[in-house]
Write an enzyme that holds these catalytic residues in place. Sequence first.
Site, short mmCIF file in Angstrom:
data_model
loop_
_atom_site.label_atom_id
_atom_site.label_comp_id
_atom_site.label_asym_id
_atom_site.label_seq_id
_atom_site.Cartn_x
_atom_site.Cartn_y
_atom_site.Cartn_z
N CYS A 112 -6.58 3.79 -13.72
CA CYS A 112 -6.26 4.85 -12.74
C CYS A 112 -5.76 6.37 -13.81
O CYS A 112 -5.78 7.37 -13.24
CB CYS A 112 -5.70 4.80 -11.82
SG CYS A 112 -6.21 3.26 -10.67
N HIS A 248 -2.91 11.08 -8.73
CA HIS A 248 -3.68 10.05 -8.35
C HIS A 248 -3.84 9.41 -7.00
O HIS A 248 -2.83 8.99 -6.37
CB HIS A 248 -3.33 8.79 -9.28
CG HIS A 248 -4.16 7.55 -9.01
ND1 HIS A 248 -5.99 7.57 -8.73
CD2 HIS A 248 -3.97 6.30 -8.72
CE1 HIS A 248 -6.05 6.33 -8.55
NE2 HIS A 248 -4.99 5.57 -8.38
N ASN A 278 -9.22 4.60 -3.14
CA ASN A 278 -8.50 4.78 -4.14
C ASN A 278 -9.94 4.69 -5.13
O ASN A 278 -10.28 3.45 -5.31
CB ASN A 278 -7.57 3.70 -4.69
CG ASN A 278 -6.96 3.64 -6.03
OD1 ASN A 278 -7.56 4.38 -7.02
ND2 ASN A 278 -6.07 2.92 -6.31
N1 ACO Z 1 -5.11 -6.45 6.51
C1 ACO Z 1 -4.19 -6.84 7.59
N2 ACO Z 1 -3.22 -7.57 7.00
C2 ACO Z 1 -3.05 -7.45 5.62
C3 ACO Z 1 -3.98 -6.82 4.60
C4 ACO Z 1 -4.99 -6.35 5.40
N3 ACO Z 1 -5.95 -5.75 4.49
N4 ACO Z 1 -3.66 -7.13 3.61
C5 ACO Z 1 -2.35 -7.69 3.35
N5 ACO Z 1 -2.16 -7.92 4.87
C6 ACO Z 1 -0.83 -8.74 5.05
C7 ACO Z 1 -0.31 -9.89 4.28
O1 ACO Z 1 -0.88 -10.92 4.16
C8 ACO Z 1 0.97 -9.80 4.85
O2 ACO Z 1 1.12 -10.76 5.69
P1 ACO Z 1 2.40 -11.79 6.11
O3 ACO Z 1 3.38 -10.93 6.40
O4 ACO Z 1 1.85 -12.64 7.25
O5 ACO Z 1 2.30 -12.61 4.72
C9 ACO Z 1 1.48 -8.47 5.44
O6 ACO Z 1 0.11 -7.86 5.80
C10 ACO Z 1 2.30 -7.46 4.49
O7 ACO Z 1 1.67 -7.63 3.05
P2 ACO Z 1 2.22 -6.92 2.18
O8 ACO Z 1 1.62 -7.08 0.74
O9 ACO Z 1 3.76 -6.88 2.01
O10 ACO Z 1 1.94 -5.30 2.56
P3 ACO Z 1 2.55 -4.13 2.13
O11 ACO Z 1 3.16 -3.27 3.26
O12 ACO Z 1 3.04 -4.08 0.84
O13 ACO Z 1 1.13 -3.20 2.01
C11 ACO Z 1 -0.10 -2.34 0.11
C12 ACO Z 1 0.29 -3.66 1.04
C13 ACO Z 1 -0.85 -1.60 1.07
C14 ACO Z 1 -1.23 -2.77 -0.76
C15 ACO Z 1 1.08 -1.88 -0.53
O14 ACO Z 1 1.83 -2.58 -1.13
C16 ACO Z 1 0.80 -0.63 -1.29
O15 ACO Z 1 0.58 0.41 -1.10
N6 ACO Z 1 0.95 -0.81 -2.75
C17 ACO Z 1 0.58 0.03 -3.72
C18 ACO Z 1 -0.54 -0.35 -4.56
C19 ACO Z 1 -1.63 0.54 -4.45
O16 ACO Z 1 -2.01 1.32 -3.90
N7 ACO Z 1 -2.52 -0.01 -5.35
C20 ACO Z 1 -3.70 0.77 -5.72
C21 ACO Z 1 -4.39 0.33 -6.97
S1 ACO Z 1 -3.27 0.53 -8.11
C22 ACO Z 1 -3.25 1.96 -8.70
O17 ACO Z 1 -4.25 2.74 -8.22
C23 ACO Z 1 -2.28 2.32 -9.54
#
Ligand code: ACO
Length: 321
Positions: A112, A248, A278
């Site tokens: 990215c 980004h 993204n």
């Molecule tokens: N729909 C519904 N539930 C989901 C989904 C989904 N798509 N994905 C995960 N869950 C569930 C998980 O299984 C978990 O369930 P559990 O509590 O029963 O175990 C729950 O939701 C919480 O999961 P987390 O991974 O803890 O969710 P979080 O609040 O951290 O959000 C996210 C996840 C959105 C990916 C967040 O961590 C984030 O924004 N991270 C940044 C990563 C990013 O943006 N990456 C992009 C690529 S990297 C880059 O471009 C640099």
Amino acid sequence: MTTRIIGTGSAVPNQIVTNDDLSKIVETSDEWIRTRTGIRERRIASAQSGTTALAIEAARKALENAHVAPEELDIIILGTSSADCCFPSGACEVQGAIGAVNAVAFDLSAACSGFVFALNTVHSFIKAGIYKTGLVIGADTLSKLIDWTDRSTCVLFGDAAGAAVVRAEEQGIIHLEMGADGSRGNVLECGGRTTGNFLTGQKPELGYMSMEGQEVFKFAVKTVPETINRLLEESQTSKDDIKYFILHQANYRICESISKRMKISMDRIPTNLENYGNTSGASIPLLLDEMNRAGMLSRGDKLVMAGFGGGLTWGATLIEW
Ligand code: ACO
């Protein structure tokens, strides 16, 4: 002498995929995706149109916007981590398609951060007096690297390309920062071809993307403000002098968290990830092109572009428009 952006272009696939569409293939909901990421829909490439096709379309539009002929280009760098082929590079395919017969062309892999790294690399050649006119592209079709049964990643990404034509001028790039931490590469990775040859007796297989979401989140909200602050400090620029921080487009909550940490209001951190998800290396030039075409940028405006992503990598560029 520095490097000025003199034209922009972008391209997205026609196919719109909404959060509701995704809830039909994995257990998720529009509400979960919107509240956790800000994303409402994304564009997904067809089998016929991959990274190269999008990059070519964005490149043509950027050249038209800059009033530059393809033959004037000395260098083309495509920042991508999802090139259609191992070789030829996507940049060489673009060079051939647009007829940039005088340009050297190659891809650069920084996930990215790809567009910012590519821009900074072209700038180095221009500053050294080696080249005068360049084409910088960020393009990715991560949809083909995603495991579409993994709800934790498949809801986040979209496909796109963005491009900028740059030229040696007196005003433009003021300062840049780039960094990498290979020891933490495992928090966001996508396997390449596994070793498959006559000795191993296996066929080469391609891996899918995997991500430790919360680790990436923490990395982004810590590293981006640090990098931007260093960029401003070293160039003796006040953050109040910056019109827009073009970050980004990974996640709205990441942008919001950076806004709070840096005490910059969200109206100076534009977003379009709600419509595209993204788009990896394409996200910054796609947003820049939208802003340019919407008339949001005036000559002399100071802008910061900041990318972060797999590697881990991060980079920021301070420019005068
Ligand atoms: N729909 C519904 N539930 C989901 C989904 C989904 N798509 N994905 C995960 N869950 C569930 C998980 O299984 C978990 O369930 P559990 O509590 O029963 O175990 C729950 O939701 C919480 O999961 P987390 O991974 O803890 O969710 P979080 O609040 O951290 O959000 C996210 C996840 C959105 C990916 C967040 O961590 C984030 O924004 N991270 C940044 C990563 C990013 O943006 N990456 C992009 C690529 S990297 C880059 O471009 C640099």
